[in-house]
Design a protein around this motif. Structure first.
Motif, PDB file in Angstrom:
ATOM      1  N   LEU A  17      35.435  34.944  27.557  1.00 22.34           N
ATOM      2  CA  LEU A  17      35.227  36.017  28.532  1.00 22.34           C
ATOM      3  C   LEU A  17      35.328  35.466  29.950  1.00 22.34           C
ATOM      4  O   LEU A  17      35.937  36.096  30.824  1.00 22.34           O
ATOM      5  CB  LEU A  17      33.870  36.699  28.318  1.00 22.34           C
ATOM      6  N   SER A  18      34.752  34.294  30.194  1.00 24.33           N
ATOM      7  CA  SER A  18      34.828  33.719  31.545  1.00 24.33           C
ATOM      8  C   SER A  18      36.270  33.388  31.910  1.00 24.33           C
ATOM      9  O   SER A  18      36.691  33.605  33.056  1.00 24.33           O
ATOM     10  CB  SER A  18      33.919  32.503  31.692  1.00 24.33           C
ATOM     11  N   ALA A  23      41.040  34.672  35.105  1.00 25.72           N
ATOM     12  CA  ALA A  23      42.475  34.938  35.193  1.00 25.72           C
ATOM     13  C   ALA A  23      42.742  36.321  35.782  1.00 25.72           C
ATOM     14  O   ALA A  23      43.644  36.492  36.613  1.00 25.72           O
ATOM     15  CB  ALA A  23      43.120  34.809  33.813  1.00 25.72           C
ATOM     16  N   ALA A  24      41.962  37.313  35.382  1.00 21.47           N
ATOM     17  CA  ALA A  24      42.146  38.677  35.893  1.00 21.47           C
ATOM     18  C   ALA A  24      41.844  38.738  37.391  1.00 21.47           C
ATOM     19  O   ALA A  24      42.577  39.387  38.152  1.00 21.47           O
ATOM     20  CB  ALA A  24      41.265  39.655  35.120  1.00 21.47           C
ATOM     21  N   ALA A  28      44.321  39.652  40.482  1.00 22.61           N
ATOM     22  CA  ALA A  28      43.969  40.800  41.332  1.00 22.61           C
ATOM     23  C   ALA A  28      43.874  40.422  42.811  1.00 22.61           C
ATOM     24  O   ALA A  28      44.284  41.210  43.673  1.00 22.61           O
ATOM     25  CB  ALA A  28      42.645  41.403  40.863  1.00 22.61           C
ATOM     26  N   VAL A  29      43.341  39.257  43.119  1.00 19.55           N
ATOM     27  CA  VAL A  29      43.162  38.881  44.531  1.00 19.55           C
ATOM     28  C   VAL A  29      44.316  38.028  45.057  1.00 19.55           C
ATOM     29  O   VAL A  29      44.390  37.770  46.262  1.00 19.55           O
ATOM     30  CB  VAL A  29      41.805  38.175  44.783  1.00 19.55           C
ATOM     31  N   GLY A  30      45.225  37.636  44.183  1.00 16.59           N
ATOM     32  CA  GLY A  30      46.382  36.856  44.598  1.00 16.59           C
ATOM     33  C   GLY A  30      47.187  37.517  45.711  1.00 16.59           C
ATOM     34  O   GLY A  30      47.568  36.845  46.684  1.00 16.59           O
ATOM     35  N   GLN A 116      35.967  45.154  42.042  1.00 21.70           N
ATOM     36  CA  GLN A 116      35.097  46.214  41.513  1.00 21.70           C
ATOM     37  C   GLN A 116      35.853  47.071  40.509  1.00 21.70           C
ATOM     38  O   GLN A 116      35.304  47.474  39.481  1.00 21.70           O
ATOM     39  CB  GLN A 116      34.540  47.076  42.649  1.00 21.70           C
ATOM     40  N   GLN A 117      37.119  47.351  40.787  1.00 17.63           N
ATOM     41  CA  GLN A 117      37.940  48.106  39.838  1.00 17.63           C
ATOM     42  C   GLN A 117      38.088  47.345  38.518  1.00 17.63           C
ATOM     43  O   GLN A 117      38.034  47.940  37.441  1.00 17.63           O
ATOM     44  CB  GLN A 117      39.314  48.405  40.435  1.00 17.63           C
ATOM     45  N   LEU A 118      38.265  46.031  38.613  1.00 19.11           N
ATOM     46  CA  LEU A 118      38.334  45.204  37.395  1.00 19.11           C
ATOM     47  C   LEU A 118      37.025  45.267  36.617  1.00 19.11           C
ATOM     48  O   LEU A 118      37.022  45.372  35.392  1.00 19.11           O
ATOM     49  CB  LEU A 118      38.591  43.737  37.752  1.00 19.11           C
TER      50      LEU A 118
END
Length: 155
Positions: A17-18, A23-24, A28-30, A116-118
């Motif tokens: 999970l971590s 990775a997500a 997302a912030v890339g 937050q969306q993630l």
């Protein structure tokens, strides 16, 4: 029956999970020019500043769980990008205080919205962020995070 045939261990699931989360968040912030680690530092600094604190690198390291040397490296990179200011701590000549620049606050707010969306998507199967299952999950995670993992020294 062997535990190997019963499915993944809790430790493996926590690790997976971590890794999935990291990775997500990286993806997302890339587009904002950030990595997961930089986001973690900026979002923590943002929250601390909103509550009136101007933390030292050491306090930020303690807050995030990152190694102090790594926080120093991240802070230097974020300073070079114009997102963070590093200033001498007036009460401790060895310490460095961190604060977000105006650009840093803007980027951090946008990154927080994306993450937050993630989080909403991740917790959807548990009834969403405000759902009772997510609340229990959060409390259980806090218990695990508060549990020391140091192996006691043998006498």
């Amino acid at each position: 029956m062997s535990s190997a045939t019963e499915g993944p261990t809790p430790g493996f699931l926590v690790w997976r999970l971590s890794m999935k989360w990291r990775a997500a968040v990286d993806r997302a912030v890339g587009p904002l020019g950030l990595t997961h680690a930089q986001y973690s530092l900026l979002a923590s600094l943002y929250g601390m500043q909103r509550s009136g604190r101007r933390p030292s690198q050491r306090r930020l390291a303690d807050h995030t769980g990152l190694e102090p040397l790594y926080v120093s490296k991240l802070a230097r990179a974020l300073e070079a990008a114009g997102l963070v200011e590093r200033l001498p701590d007036p009460s401790d000549t060895r310490a460095v205080q961190l604060s977000l620049t105006d650009q840093g606050r803007d980027v951090t707010r946008r990154a927080i919205d994306v993450v937050q969306q993630l989080l909403d998507r991740l917790l959807e199967p548990l009834g969403g962020l405000e759902g009772p299952r997510a609340e229990v999950f959060s409390r259980e995670l806090a218990v695990l995070l508060d549990t020391p993992l140091d192996i006691p020294a043998k006498e």
